[in-house]
Design an enzyme around this catalytic site. Structure first.
Site, PDB file in Angstrom:
ATOM      1  N   GLY A 252       0.750  -1.241   0.000  1.00  0.00           N
ATOM      2  CA  GLY A 252       0.000   0.000   0.000  1.00  0.00           C
ATOM      3  C   GLY A 252       0.781   1.292   0.000  1.00  0.00           C
ATOM      4  N   GLY A 253       2.094   1.238  -0.104  1.00  0.00           N
ATOM      5  CA  GLY A 253       2.861   2.478  -0.156  1.00  0.00           C
ATOM      6  C   GLY A 253       2.500   3.343  -1.347  1.00  0.00           C
ATOM      7  N   ASP A 295      -8.685 -11.038  -8.094  1.00  0.00           N
ATOM      8  CA  ASP A 295      -7.598 -11.168  -9.068  1.00  0.00           C
ATOM      9  C   ASP A 295      -7.762 -10.047 -10.091  1.00  0.00           C
ATOM     10  OD1 ASP A 295      -5.961 -11.891 -11.239  1.00  0.00           O
ATOM     11  OD2 ASP A 295      -6.147 -14.020 -10.754  1.00  0.00           O
ATOM     12  N   CYS A 363       9.689  -4.838  -9.196  1.00  0.00           N
ATOM     13  CA  CYS A 363      10.918  -4.724  -8.393  1.00  0.00           C
ATOM     14  C   CYS A 363      11.852  -5.872  -8.778  1.00  0.00           C
ATOM     15  CB  CYS A 363      10.596  -4.734  -6.901  1.00  0.00           C
ATOM     16  SG  CYS A 363       9.627  -6.161  -6.347  1.00  0.00           S
TER      17      CYS A 363
END
Length: 437
Positions: A252-253, A295, A363
């Site tokens: 949630g950042g 999803d 990432c």
């Protein structure tokens, strides 16, 4: 040390041993294993923190530890659990501020309480004492690829060249920094927190400290977020009132960044448990978003003004922070995840209005989850075009911008004079715009 303190120290080391063994056996994230085991062991916070520190440094230097142990054994034991016990003992001796005798004695005690290893106490004592005697020789073996699995070393050399691949491997041997994203007034908060304001806008703490005790935590003025992880939402450039979907949103950042900009955010994640944590985090930050546990491939909604897709990936860009990733992921994982990323990108394209913006990020350090994914998307979707990243959007920092205009951050980027405050997670970010009809 009192008997109770001694027992507590043994509990921490038992938890670390179990966590390393289970993580490697099940090939699942260390964080998940630690959470599961900690609930069962119910250790005091101090001992749980010690267990986590031991497990993390064991994974960070697993190659060095394995090499040091194998080269000092005539015949390595067949029992992997015994090798893991030796590894956590050696990790304490070589890389943590732990007295040698505490590391050795606790490893012997753990073996003696185990029915299958109770006979190995003398062997463990001898091996770990030799490691302690030969500490300087072991630490002098400085090849950074020693702590990188061969398959990743080969991939990174092929993609980035030997010099950059070596710098990536070297960066992974250092502890990750702690970065914060603030809602507003970054300069004032950097000063108040005693941090460094990075050119990209994040605040990097100078000292590792209890996060909950820092000024601004309770009032929700900031949240922990790696400097690289903060860039995708900034590049989406959210505007007040825009309808924005954050696909695969937890923890949630990035959701918090979008909401703090005034956007109407739908946070989507397939895990209801992870979404609950996201909601708890946003409640502390006093930010409101709509959440949906589904999803993302199955999401049906009216077209959005902008979409942020932080797609599931191999996470090889986070090895500084999660060193177990290097030892639990495989090329097969990358193949499966890259196929999923392509499907999610296609779904995001369907959910975006003409003229809308799409930011795709992972990432990961792998081209299949970055550069190749972006090129494949543009080939499949001629209605989209790349919206290149410019240095001015990220504080004038240009090192990570690729010739195509995407963003590729590497673990050794953003080098600061203090080595332990350098670097950031490895991310790939591409930005597209749906051509107006």
């Amino acid at each position: 040390m009192s008997r109770s303190d001694e027992q507590a120290g043994l509990g921490a080391r038992r938890l670390a041993w179990m966590a390393v063994t289970e993580t490697l056996k099940r090939r699942v994230p260390l964080d998940d294993v630690m959470e599961e085991l900690a609930r069962a062991e119910r250790l005091p916070p101090r001992d749980e923190a010690l267990a986590r520190a031991i497990a993390i440094v064991t994974f960070r230097r697993l190659g060095t530890l394995g090499h040091a142990l194998r080269s000092r054994l005539n015949k390595p034991p067949k029992d992997e659990r015994l090798m893991h016990l030796l590894a956590i003992g050696a990790a304490q001796i070589l890389f943590l501020d732990v007295p040698d005798h505490a590391a050795v004695d606790s490893a012997v005690a753990l073996a003696q309480e185990d029915p299958k290893l109770h006979h190995a106490g003398g062997f463990i004592n001898a091996v770990l004492r030799r490691v302690a005697r030969e500490r300087e020789q072991i630490l002098g073996e400085s090849d950074p690829f020693l702590d990188t699995p061969t398959w990743l070393e080969e991939r990174w050399i092929a993609q980035y060249g030997e010099e950059q691949a070596t710098r990536i491997a070297e960066a992974h041997r250092s502890m990750a920094s702690v970065d914060l994203t603030v809602k507003s007034d970054s300069e004032a908060w950097a000063e108040r927190l005693g941090g460094v304001l990075l050119p990209t806008g994040s605040i990097r703490l100078k000292e590792r400290t209890a996060i909950r005790e820092l000024p601004g935590f309770e009032e929700g003025a900031w949240w922990v977020q790696d400097a690289a992880a903060a860039l995708p939402a900034r590049l989406l450039d959210p505007k007040p009132g825009e309808r924005i979907a954050d696909l695969c949103a937890a923890p949630g950042g990035k959701t918090a960044q979008l909401a703090s900009a005034g956007a109407a955010v739908l946070a989507v994640d397939r895990s209801a448990r992870r979404l609950q944590r996201l909601e708890e985090n946003l409640a502390r930050l006093k930010l409101a978003v709509e959440t949906r546990a589904i999803d993302a491939e199955k999401l049906e909604a009216e077209p959005f003004d902008a979409i942020l897709l932080d797609a599931p990936c191999s996470a090889t860009g986070t090895i500084r922070r999660h060193p177990d990733v290097a030892w639990t992921k495989s090329e097969e994982d990358i193949r499966k995840l890259s196929a999923l990323q392509g499907r999610l990108l296609d779904k995001a394209a369907d959910l975006l209005r003409p003229g809308g913006r799409l930011v795709y990020c992972t990432c990961s350090l792998e081209a299949e989850e970055g550069e190749r994914q972006a090129e494949g998307f543009l080939a499949r979707h001629p209605e989209f075009q790349r919206l290149p990243v410019t240095p001015g959007e990220i504080g004038g920092w240009s090192e990570g911008i690729t010739p195509e205009g995407d963003l590729r951050t590497l673990p050794f980027h953003l080098a600061l004079p203090e080595h332990d405050r350098s670097g950031l997670d490895g991310f790939f970010v591409a930005r597209f715009v749906h051509k107006p009809s």
